[in-house]
Design a protein around this motif. Structure first.
Motif, PDB file in Angstrom:
ATOM      1  N   ASP A  27       0.856  -1.179   0.000  1.00  0.00           N
ATOM      2  CA  ASP A  27       0.000   0.000   0.000  1.00  0.00           C
ATOM      3  C   ASP A  27       0.896   1.233   0.000  1.00  0.00           C
ATOM      4  OD1 ASP A  27      -2.503  -1.293   0.125  1.00  0.00           O
ATOM      5  OD2 ASP A  27      -2.224  -1.649   2.266  1.00  0.00           O
ATOM      6  N   PRO A  28       0.650   2.166  -0.908  1.00  0.00           N
ATOM      7  CA  PRO A  28       1.475   3.377  -0.918  1.00  0.00           C
ATOM      8  C   PRO A  28       1.096   4.307   0.224  1.00  0.00           C
ATOM      9  CG  PRO A  28      -0.267   3.575  -2.517  1.00  0.00           C
ATOM     10  CD  PRO A  28      -0.376   2.189  -1.940  1.00  0.00           C
ATOM     11  N   GLN A  29       2.013   5.188   0.574  1.00  0.00           N
ATOM     12  CA  GLN A  29       1.716   6.215   1.565  1.00  0.00           C
ATOM     13  C   GLN A  29       0.862   7.298   0.943  1.00  0.00           C
ATOM     14  OE1 GLN A  29       4.697   8.097   3.996  1.00  0.00           O
ATOM     15  NE2 GLN A  29       6.104   6.388   3.688  1.00  0.00           N
ATOM     16  N   LEU A  30      -0.009   7.859   1.752  1.00  0.00           N
ATOM     17  CA  LEU A  30      -0.646   9.118   1.386  1.00  0.00           C
ATOM     18  C   LEU A  30       0.306  10.193   1.899  1.00  0.00           C
ATOM     19  CD1 LEU A  30      -4.416   8.517   2.155  1.00  0.00           C
ATOM     20  CD2 LEU A  30      -3.176   8.226   0.033  1.00  0.00           C
ATOM     21  N   VAL A  31       0.727  11.066   1.023  1.00  0.00           N
ATOM     22  CA  VAL A  31       1.770  12.035   1.335  1.00  0.00           C
ATOM     23  C   VAL A  31       1.140  13.395   1.589  1.00  0.00           C
ATOM     24  CG1 VAL A  31       3.847  13.159   0.461  1.00  0.00           C
ATOM     25  CG2 VAL A  31       3.385  10.767  -0.119  1.00  0.00           C
ATOM     26  N   LYS A  92      -1.421   5.214   5.525  1.00  0.00           N
ATOM     27  CA  LYS A  92      -1.777   4.171   4.561  1.00  0.00           C
ATOM     28  C   LYS A  92      -3.229   3.749   4.745  1.00  0.00           C
ATOM     29  CE  LYS A  92       2.863   2.363   4.072  1.00  0.00           C
ATOM     30  NZ  LYS A  92       3.670   1.170   3.900  1.00  0.00           N
ATOM     31  N   THR A  93      -3.694   2.918   3.831  1.00  0.00           N
ATOM     32  CA  THR A  93      -5.062   2.424   3.865  1.00  0.00           C
ATOM     33  C   THR A  93      -5.296   1.540   5.090  1.00  0.00           C
ATOM     34  OG1 THR A  93      -4.541   0.472   2.558  1.00  0.00           O
ATOM     35  CG2 THR A  93      -5.203   2.435   1.351  1.00  0.00           C
ATOM     36  N   GLY A  94      -6.569   1.345   5.408  1.00  0.00           N
ATOM     37  CA  GLY A  94      -6.934   0.451   6.494  1.00  0.00           C
ATOM     38  C   GLY A  94      -7.137   1.134   7.832  1.00  0.00           C
ATOM     39  N   PHE A  95      -6.911   2.437   7.899  1.00  0.00           N
ATOM     40  CA  PHE A  95      -7.033   3.180   9.150  1.00  0.00           C
ATOM     41  C   PHE A  95      -7.580   4.575   8.856  1.00  0.00           C
ATOM     42  CE2 PHE A  95      -3.616   0.129   9.631  1.00  0.00           C
ATOM     43  CZ  PHE A  95      -3.947  -0.491  10.820  1.00  0.00           C
ATOM     44  N   ASP A  96      -8.015   5.255   9.910  1.00  0.00           N
ATOM     45  CA  ASP A  96      -8.331   6.683   9.838  1.00  0.00           C
ATOM     46  C   ASP A  96      -7.180   7.413  10.506  1.00  0.00           C
ATOM     47  OD1 ASP A  96     -10.756   6.211   8.586  1.00  0.00           O
ATOM     48  OD2 ASP A  96     -11.917   6.293  10.443  1.00  0.00           O
ATOM     49  N   TRP A  97      -6.954   8.655  10.084  1.00  0.00           N
ATOM     50  CA  TRP A  97      -5.757   9.372  10.507  1.00  0.00           C
ATOM     51  C   TRP A  97      -6.081  10.792  10.948  1.00  0.00           C
ATOM     52  CZ3 TRP A  97      -1.236   6.610  10.386  1.00  0.00           C
ATOM     53  CH2 TRP A  97      -1.261   5.415   9.674  1.00  0.00           C
ATOM     54  N   ILE A  98      -5.341  11.251  11.953  1.00  0.00           N
ATOM     55  CA  ILE A  98      -5.347  12.665  12.333  1.00  0.00           C
ATOM     56  C   ILE A  98      -3.918  13.169  12.191  1.00  0.00           C
ATOM     57  CG2 ILE A  98      -5.531  14.300  14.243  1.00  0.00           C
ATOM     58  CD1 ILE A  98      -7.959  12.803  15.226  1.00  0.00           C
ATOM     59  N   THR A 109      -7.957  15.710   9.176  1.00  0.00           N
ATOM     60  CA  THR A 109      -8.363  14.306   9.245  1.00  0.00           C
ATOM     61  C   THR A 109      -8.329  13.683   7.859  1.00  0.00           C
ATOM     62  OG1 THR A 109     -10.722  14.810   8.995  1.00  0.00           O
ATOM     63  CG2 THR A 109      -9.847  14.701  11.250  1.00  0.00           C
ATOM     64  N   ILE A 110      -7.942  12.426   7.825  1.00  0.00           N
ATOM     65  CA  ILE A 110      -7.937  11.639   6.585  1.00  0.00           C
ATOM     66  C   ILE A 110      -8.651  10.334   6.901  1.00  0.00           C
ATOM     67  CG2 ILE A 110      -6.535  10.525   4.821  1.00  0.00           C
ATOM     68  CD1 ILE A 110      -4.329  12.614   5.498  1.00  0.00           C
ATOM     69  N   THR A 111      -9.762  10.094   6.224  1.00  0.00           N
ATOM     70  CA  THR A 111     -10.597   8.925   6.507  1.00  0.00           C
ATOM     71  C   THR A 111     -11.071   8.276   5.216  1.00  0.00           C
ATOM     72  OG1 THR A 111     -12.607  10.271   6.585  1.00  0.00           O
ATOM     73  CG2 THR A 111     -11.451   9.921   8.675  1.00  0.00           C
ATOM     74  N   ASP A 112     -11.722   7.142   5.359  1.00  0.00           N
ATOM     75  CA  ASP A 112     -12.391   6.446   4.254  1.00  0.00           C
ATOM     76  C   ASP A 112     -11.483   6.272   3.032  1.00  0.00           C
ATOM     77  OD1 ASP A 112     -14.782   6.336   5.752  1.00  0.00           O
ATOM     78  OD2 ASP A 112     -15.267   8.384   5.136  1.00  0.00           O
ATOM     79  N   ILE A 113     -10.288   5.802   3.256  1.00  0.00           N
ATOM     80  CA  ILE A 113      -9.334   5.587   2.165  1.00  0.00           C
ATOM     81  C   ILE A 113      -9.753   4.344   1.387  1.00  0.00           C
ATOM     82  CG2 ILE A 113      -6.924   5.204   1.567  1.00  0.00           C
ATOM     83  CD1 ILE A 113      -6.243   6.467   4.357  1.00  0.00           C
TER      84      ILE A 113
END
Length: 166
Positions: A27-31, A92-98, A109-113
């Motif tokens: 899974d690539p990183q979201l940058v 990365k995918t599979g989680f929500d992020w702050i 916030t980064i969600t629903d990847i």
């Protein structure tokens, strides 16, 4: 007996020279890519990883991204992309992020990847040319940033940019 030995040797040699194995693609990183921020505003970031679809109730992990330590900062004009290069962490995918930006006291916030989950195959025999570098990368299609949907057009081996404006 000799025929059986030759048959077993042939099967083993065939496997050693041409066997393939399947593996999950990375899974690539979201940058995080910051637009209009000064270098001192983003030299330190706090990233918190939460269980997906849990309304940020279950913290899984957190880490600090620091310029020159575990963060690779690439700037062009007023835009800076921040890659986490410690090999373990990254959005990365599979989680929500702050993503917390301490200098601005700001939370993103980064969600629903949404991404694909593919597999690759790789030769693993003695004479295989793949055994030193079998990799493939999943594509990321969309996510929500601060509850607003974003679409991604492409993924490269370094990641997919999530743009954050000052």
């Amino acid at each position: 007996m000799k025929t059986q030995f030759i048959l077993i040797a042939f099967v083993l040699l065939s496997c050693f020279s041409s066997c393939t194995r399947e593996f999950d693609c990375d899974d690539p990183q979201l940058v995080p890519t910051f637009i209009g921020f000064t270098p001192s505003e983003i030299d330190t970031l706090i990233v918190r990883k939460y269980r997906a679809n849990d309304n940020f109730q279950t913290l899984v992990d957190s880490f600090r991204v620091v310029f020159g330590y575990n963060g690779l900062y690439q700037s062009s004009s007023d835009t800076t992309s921040v890659y986490v290069n410690d090999g373990k962490n990254g959005i990365k995918t599979g989680f929500d992020w702050i993503l917390f930006i301490p200098a601005k006291n700001r939370i993103v916030t980064i969600t629903d990847i949404v991404s694909e989950k593919t597999t690759g195959s790789c030769g693993s025999g003695i004479f295989s040319m793949d055994k030193f570098g079998c990799t493939c990368m999943n594509d990321v299609f969309s996510a929500n940033r601060d509850n607003l949907p974003i679409q991604f057009s492409n993924t490269d081996r370094f990641g997919t940019s999530v743009f954050i404006r000052n």
